[in-house]
Write a protein that holds these residues in place. Structure first.
Motif, PDB file in Angstrom:
ATOM      1  N   ASP A   1      24.224  10.769  48.425  1.00  0.00           N
ATOM      2  CA  ASP A   1      23.390  10.015  47.490  1.00  0.00           C
ATOM      3  C   ASP A   1      22.050   9.716  48.155  1.00  0.00           C
ATOM      4  O   ASP A   1      22.009   9.251  49.300  1.00  0.00           O
ATOM      5  CB  ASP A   1      24.080   8.715  47.083  1.00  0.00           C
ATOM      6  CG  ASP A   1      23.301   7.972  46.008  1.00  0.00           C
ATOM      7  OD1 ASP A   1      22.806   8.636  45.080  1.00  0.00           O
ATOM      8  OD2 ASP A   1      23.177   6.739  46.110  1.00  0.00           O
ATOM      9  N   VAL A   2      20.969  10.023  47.461  1.00  0.00           N
ATOM     10  CA  VAL A   2      19.626   9.774  47.973  1.00  0.00           C
ATOM     11  C   VAL A   2      18.912   8.824  47.016  1.00  0.00           C
ATOM     12  O   VAL A   2      18.840   9.081  45.816  1.00  0.00           O
ATOM     13  CB  VAL A   2      18.828  11.089  48.114  1.00  0.00           C
ATOM     14  CG1 VAL A   2      17.369  10.801  48.471  1.00  0.00           C
ATOM     15  CG2 VAL A   2      19.462  11.985  49.167  1.00  0.00           C
ATOM     16  N   GLY A   3      18.399   7.721  47.564  1.00  0.00           N
ATOM     17  CA  GLY A   3      17.701   6.752  46.729  1.00  0.00           C
ATOM     18  C   GLY A   3      16.337   7.257  46.288  1.00  0.00           C
ATOM     19  O   GLY A   3      15.987   7.194  45.123  1.00  0.00           O
TER      20      GLY A   3
ATOM     21  N   ASP B   1      13.306   6.763  48.560  1.00  0.00           N
ATOM     22  CA  ASP B   1      12.200   6.210  49.343  1.00  0.00           C
ATOM     23  C   ASP B   1      11.725   7.263  50.342  1.00  0.00           C
ATOM     24  O   ASP B   1      12.500   7.735  51.174  1.00  0.00           O
ATOM     25  CB  ASP B   1      12.647   4.954  50.093  1.00  0.00           C
ATOM     26  CG  ASP B   1      12.870   3.775  49.151  1.00  0.00           C
ATOM     27  OD1 ASP B   1      12.040   3.585  48.251  1.00  0.00           O
ATOM     28  OD2 ASP B   1      13.874   3.071  49.318  1.00  0.00           O
TER      29      ASP B   1
ATOM     30  N   SER C   1       7.710   4.673  47.142  1.00  0.00           N
ATOM     31  CA  SER C   1       8.933   3.906  46.929  1.00  0.00           C
ATOM     32  C   SER C   1       9.798   4.531  45.845  1.00  0.00           C
ATOM     33  O   SER C   1       9.302   5.246  44.966  1.00  0.00           O
ATOM     34  CB  SER C   1       8.594   2.464  46.538  1.00  0.00           C
ATOM     35  OG  SER C   1       7.842   1.839  47.553  1.00  0.00           O
ATOM     36  N   LYS C   2      11.081   4.257  45.893  1.00  0.00           N
ATOM     37  CA  LYS C   2      12.041   4.753  44.915  1.00  0.00           C
ATOM     38  C   LYS C   2      11.602   4.393  43.498  1.00  0.00           C
ATOM     39  O   LYS C   2      11.191   3.270  43.227  1.00  0.00           O
ATOM     40  CB  LYS C   2      13.412   4.147  45.211  1.00  0.00           C
ATOM     41  CG  LYS C   2      14.471   4.458  44.174  1.00  0.00           C
ATOM     42  CD  LYS C   2      15.764   3.735  44.499  1.00  0.00           C
ATOM     43  CE  LYS C   2      16.819   3.958  43.415  1.00  0.00           C
ATOM     44  NZ  LYS C   2      18.074   3.238  43.730  1.00  0.00           N
TER      45      LYS C   2
ATOM     46  N   ILE D   1      13.488   9.699  54.700  1.00  0.00           N
ATOM     47  CA  ILE D   1      13.975   9.515  53.334  1.00  0.00           C
ATOM     48  C   ILE D   1      15.061   8.460  53.385  1.00  0.00           C
ATOM     49  O   ILE D   1      16.053   8.605  54.123  1.00  0.00           O
ATOM     50  CB  ILE D   1      14.535  10.819  52.739  1.00  0.00           C
ATOM     51  CG1 ILE D   1      13.409  11.826  52.509  1.00  0.00           C
ATOM     52  CG2 ILE D   1      15.254  10.542  51.412  1.00  0.00           C
ATOM     53  CD1 ILE D   1      13.854  13.125  51.871  1.00  0.00           C
ATOM     54  N   ASP D   2      14.851   7.371  52.667  1.00  0.00           N
ATOM     55  CA  ASP D   2      15.760   6.220  52.704  1.00  0.00           C
ATOM     56  C   ASP D   2      15.959   5.716  54.133  1.00  0.00           C
ATOM     57  O   ASP D   2      17.058   5.292  54.531  1.00  0.00           O
ATOM     58  CB  ASP D   2      17.119   6.579  52.087  1.00  0.00           C
ATOM     59  CG  ASP D   2      17.033   6.905  50.611  1.00  0.00           C
ATOM     60  OD1 ASP D   2      16.013   6.558  49.987  1.00  0.00           O
ATOM     61  OD2 ASP D   2      17.969   7.524  50.082  1.00  0.00           O
ATOM     62  N   GLY D   3      14.896   5.795  54.922  1.00  0.00           N
ATOM     63  CA  GLY D   3      14.956   5.295  56.287  1.00  0.00           C
ATOM     64  C   GLY D   3      15.551   6.240  57.299  1.00  0.00           C
ATOM     65  O   GLY D   3      15.588   5.938  58.492  1.00  0.00           O
TER      66      GLY D   3
ATOM     67  N   ARG E   1      19.473  17.306  46.726  1.00  0.00           N
ATOM     68  CA  ARG E   1      19.015  16.090  46.055  1.00  0.00           C
ATOM     69  C   ARG E   1      17.519  16.122  45.739  1.00  0.00           C
ATOM     70  O   ARG E   1      16.957  15.126  45.303  1.00  0.00           O
ATOM     71  CB  ARG E   1      19.318  14.846  46.928  1.00  0.00           C
ATOM     72  CG  ARG E   1      20.771  14.692  47.310  1.00  0.00           C
ATOM     73  CD  ARG E   1      21.703  14.757  46.110  1.00  0.00           C
ATOM     74  NE  ARG E   1      21.286  13.852  45.058  1.00  0.00           N
ATOM     75  CZ  ARG E   1      21.565  14.034  43.773  1.00  0.00           C
ATOM     76  NH1 ARG E   1      22.237  15.099  43.379  1.00  0.00           N
ATOM     77  NH2 ARG E   1      21.176  13.160  42.870  1.00  0.00           N
TER      78      ARG E   1
ATOM     79  N   SER F   1      17.251  13.453  42.918  1.00  0.00           N
ATOM     80  CA  SER F   1      16.788  12.095  43.206  1.00  0.00           C
ATOM     81  C   SER F   1      15.284  12.079  43.427  1.00  0.00           C
ATOM     82  O   SER F   1      14.615  11.072  43.181  1.00  0.00           O
ATOM     83  CB  SER F   1      17.490  11.556  44.460  1.00  0.00           C
ATOM     84  OG  SER F   1      18.882  11.537  44.295  1.00  0.00           O
TER      85      SER F   1
END
Length: 252
Positions: free
Chosen positions: A56-58, A60, A87-88, A122-124, A138, A219
């Motif tokens: 799962d990729v948010g 960010d 940002s997401k 990506i997502d930190g 994703r 995503s």
């Protein structure tokens, strides 16, 4: 007499074979370059055992002090300490003249190349530590010149998700504003697009590519000048499809 005929036929066969010699040499050279590509080991391992699997990729995205030079042009700096944060759920457009690095941002995010220095997150997570195949699953990409395979429209859309049902493929075509022109074709979804999609117009090819991206349910959605080569009417149809997709995805 029989021996004479055999000699004549043999001589003709040898002459034909010798006439084909240049083509045989060219063919062997082409095959050699193909096998060199197939056997080449990529510097970026897509299945590194130490990489992190992500399901799962948010969305960010952050570029931290990224510098980059293309391996074939090491004397030209494309980026020097680039910092960028998206940002997401947000959309961002990168604008600049040709050669300013817009497409390079996409190439780095998809890890076609790794930056010379700096970090892409990506997502930190540093994308170098993430499993490459899982990461690309994703991310959706719609290019200026979409890649279509020499098969049917149905198969080209399904390439976005090989497990998709027929209903899902039809719904993706509707969301991409492509169902109308597809249904008007004599063979519908089973229409052959031809080599590189030659049987379709520019706008139609783009909408098939967008349907593929929708089916993938990414995503992060990357658009590389997706409408720049289209006429006004085609651009309007493609933009409508992109607006629908960006309601649930992310435009970059």
């Amino acid at each position: 007499m029989k021996s004479f005929m055999v000699l004549i036929i043999t001589a003709l066969a040898v002459a034909e074979t010798l006439a084909l010699a240049p083509n045989l040499v060219k063919g062997s050279q082409v095959l050699g370059s193909v096998f060199d590509i197939l056997q080449r080991k990529s510097a970026i391992d897509p299945n590194s055992p130490s990489s992190t699997m992500v399901t799962d990729v948010g969305g960010d995205v952050e570029f931290k002090n990224v510098s980059f030079k293309y391996p074939t042009r090491p004397d030209i700096t494309i980026f020097d300490d680039l910092n960028l944060k998206i940002s997401k759920g947000k959309s961002m457009a990168i604008v600049g003249q040709s050669g300013s690095g817009k497409s390079t941002v996409i190439s780095l995010l998809l890890r076609f190349y790794d930056p010379t220095s700096g970090t892409i997150l990506i997502d930190g997570l540093d994308i170098k530590t993430v499993n490459l195949k899982a990461l690309r699953l994703r991310i959706g990409l719609v290019q200026q010149e979409p890649v279509l395979f020499s098969t049917t429209i149905y198969e080209n859309i399904k390439y976005g998700n090989s497990n998709a049902s027929e209903i899902e493929i039809i719904n993706a075509a509707k969301a991409a504003n492509a169902h109308g022109f597809i249904s008007r074709m004599p063979e519908g979804f089973h229409t052959q697009v031809g080599e590189k999609g030659v049987q379709l117009s520019g706008g139609q090819k783009q909408r098939v590519a967008i349907a593929r991206a929708i089916l993938k349910d990414p995503s992060i959605l990357l658009l590389d000048e997706a409408t720049s080569a289209l006429d006004t009417k085609s651009e309007m149809h493609v933009q409508e499809a992109l607006n629908r997709l960006c309601k649930e995805g992310q435009q970059f």
